[in-house]
Design a protein around this motif. Structure first.
Motif, PDB file in Angstrom:
ATOM      1  N   SER A   1       0.900  -1.253  -0.124  1.00 56.40           N
ATOM      2  CA  SER A   1       0.065  -0.110   0.170  1.00 56.40           C
ATOM      3  C   SER A   1       0.864   1.251   0.091  1.00 56.40           C
ATOM      4  O   SER A   1       0.369   2.154  -0.630  1.00 56.40           O
ATOM      5  N   ILE A   2       1.941   1.238   0.760  1.00 52.51           N
ATOM      6  CA  ILE A   2       2.799   2.412   0.926  1.00 52.51           C
ATOM      7  C   ILE A   2       3.389   2.745  -0.662  1.00 52.51           C
ATOM      8  O   ILE A   2       3.284   3.836  -1.135  1.00 52.51           O
ATOM      9  N   ALA A   3       4.123   1.668  -1.124  1.00 52.80           N
ATOM     10  CA  ALA A   3       4.792   1.912  -2.415  1.00 52.80           C
ATOM     11  C   ALA A   3       3.797   2.283  -3.534  1.00 52.80           C
ATOM     12  O   ALA A   3       3.985   2.979  -4.237  1.00 52.80           O
ATOM     13  N   ALA A   4       2.593   1.383  -3.514  1.00 57.41           N
ATOM     14  CA  ALA A   4       1.609   1.433  -4.613  1.00 57.41           C
ATOM     15  C   ALA A   4       0.985   3.151  -4.354  1.00 57.41           C
ATOM     16  O   ALA A   4       0.599   3.548  -5.585  1.00 57.41           O
ATOM     17  N   SER A   5       0.982   3.671  -3.338  1.00 56.49           N
ATOM     18  CA  SER A   5       0.232   4.861  -3.303  1.00 56.49           C
ATOM     19  C   SER A   5       1.118   5.884  -3.815  1.00 56.49           C
ATOM     20  O   SER A   5       0.860   7.177  -4.031  1.00 56.49           O
TER      21      SER A   5
END
Length: 457
Positions: A430-434
């Motif tokens: 979630s962090i990287a994709a955001s």
């Protein structure tokens, strides 16, 4: 122009503006080429897996594709979880890996990923649509063209191009042509099968549509809303399809299963539905309440998908209609046979009013205004939704945090919600994709909600 410049110019022509990477000797020429393109940005990650997850988020928000670059060998193994996640989710990612110079391969050279040393193809074969190696300067353009066709189209997914470092600066004299829009959004429909749907709907009153991720890929929200409003048909979505139908709409049932919304769960798993129309969903464990027999309607299960091999065979349909969801819905909206649905509009309207009156939108709604300390997660999501603009994009993480966020967060427009709670659900995604999602749409707020351990990944 040089091979690396050709690549970036081709990506730029497709409207791509970012490349995610971890630098290294075998891909350093890409960093140099980026200096020539002021409108194209390279984003350096600390780990190749994070870079690939950023490319995943970029592809999802942009509706195009993401690009990730790294060295062969450990660069590839570091990307494996992210690539596998994208493959399971049918996300188009163009992976570029640099390799040892062609005249050094097979001789024990550093980070050689050819079959004579470390065969990258063997690792990537199960989780990519296609993999190609540049063996001569003249093979670069046809390889890129082939990979783009295999990355997009009907069967979307990651592809990988290996470029030995001595070819990265070779000269390419070739015209770049923009890709056909049909590669991004293939339009087709088995009209003979589509015509058969009316015999299933003829005497049915209680009809529900379950919209999946295929509706996002097809960009079919407008046709879906039109179909729902014209014939008073309630819409539920899968977790992957959340946001394809406005959740503040009176005909929205919300998300079906695994921390989904009670209106969708109790209606679809109840005993009142006669016909269930499934659009672009693989009908996995998350969506079908662990393949519950209650998922089946009393009269007919109808599935529409652009790929007949994409859905799992746990629920054989009474009718399968091959085609993209937008074309399928457009055909239903304009067909003269849709008068069959008009006869039962008043009955469906009463049914929907009863559902909305008797079944709450969320479970445990008292938690939305709870004053308990520590603060209840449901109230966190409610307050966050209230202060953020309607066009905010949410990336929800794995585990309970993702389920709670997806349950209570309301989406108003397509491509406003993304999660990996489907088959892979890797921590840290979630962090990287955001970050990738924000790069794709910098003018829109982006929120990432994670569990307490994800920030350590």
């Amino acid at each position: 122009m040089k091979a690396t410049e050709y690549l970036i110019k081709m990506f730029e022509q497709e409207g791509i503006r970012h490349l995610f990477m971890v630098p290294g000797f075998h891909v350093d020429p890409i960093m140099s080429a980026l200096q020539i393109f002021p409108d194209f940005t390279g984003i350096v990650a600390a780990h190749e897996g994070g870079a690939a997850m950023m490319a995943d988020g970029y592809a999802k928000v942009s509706g195009k594709f993401g690009i990730v670059a790294g060295i062969g060998g450990p660069g590839i193994t570091n990307m494996m979880t992210a690539i596998t996640t994208a493959f399971s989710d049918k996300t188009p990612i163009f992976i570029i890996t640099g390799d040892a110079e062609s005249n050094l391969q097979g001789r024990g050279s550093f980070q050689d990923t050819t079959p004579s040393n470390f065969d990258a193809n063997t690792f990537l074969m199960p989780v990519t649509n296609k993999r190609l190696v540049v063996t001569h300067a003249e093979t670069l353009k046809p390889h890129i063209d082939s990979l783009l066709r295999n990355m997009l189209g009907v069967n979307r997914g990651p592809v990988q191009l290996t470029i030995p470092s001595d070819f990265e600066n070779c000269e390419i004299n070739s015209t770049i042509k923009k890709l056909s829009p049909s590669l991004y959004h293939p339009r087709s429909l088995d009209r003979e099968a589509c015509d058969k749907i009316w015999s299933y709907l003829k005497n049915a009153q209680r009809i529900v549509v379950l919209a999946g991720m295929g509706c996002l890929h097809s960009e079919s929200t407008e046709e879906l809303v039109h179909f729902s409003e014209n014939f008073e048909i309630p819409i539920a979505t899968t977790l992957a399809g959340k946001s394809v139908f406005p959740e503040n709409h009176r005909l929205s049932l919300g998300v079906l299963n695994w921390f989904g919304n009670p209106r969708a769960i109790e209606t679809i798993l109840g005993d009142e539905i006669e016909v269930l129309i499934v659009l672009g969903s693989r009908l996995n464990q998350v969506t079908t309440a662990k393949w519950s027999k209650k998922f089946l309607p009393s009269k007919a299960l109808i599935i529409n998908d652009i790929n007949e091999n994409s859905y799992f065979g746990n629920f054989p349909p009474d009718l399968f209609i091959l085609g993209d969801t937008k074309t399928f819905l457009a055909e239903l909206n304009r067909s003269s046979d849709n008068k069959i649905l008009r006869h039962s509009i008043s009955e469906r309207k009463k049914w929907i009013e009863t559902i909305n009156k008797k079944i709450p939108q969320f479970y445990d709604e008292e938690n939305l205004s709870s004053n308990k300390i520590p603060i209840h997660p449901a109230r966190v999501i409610k307050e966050l939704r209230a202060v953020m603009p309607k066009n905010t994009i949410l990336f929800s993480g794995e585990g309970a945090s993702g389920f709670i966020a997806s349950h209570y967060w309301i989406c108003y427009e397509p491509r406003q919600h993304f999660t990996q709670v489907k088959s892979m659900s890797p921590m840290g995604w979630s962090i990287a994709a955001s970050i990738g999602g924000k790069a794709a749409n910098p003018n829109v707020p982006v929120v990432s909600i994670i569990c307490k351990s994800s920030d350590l990944i």
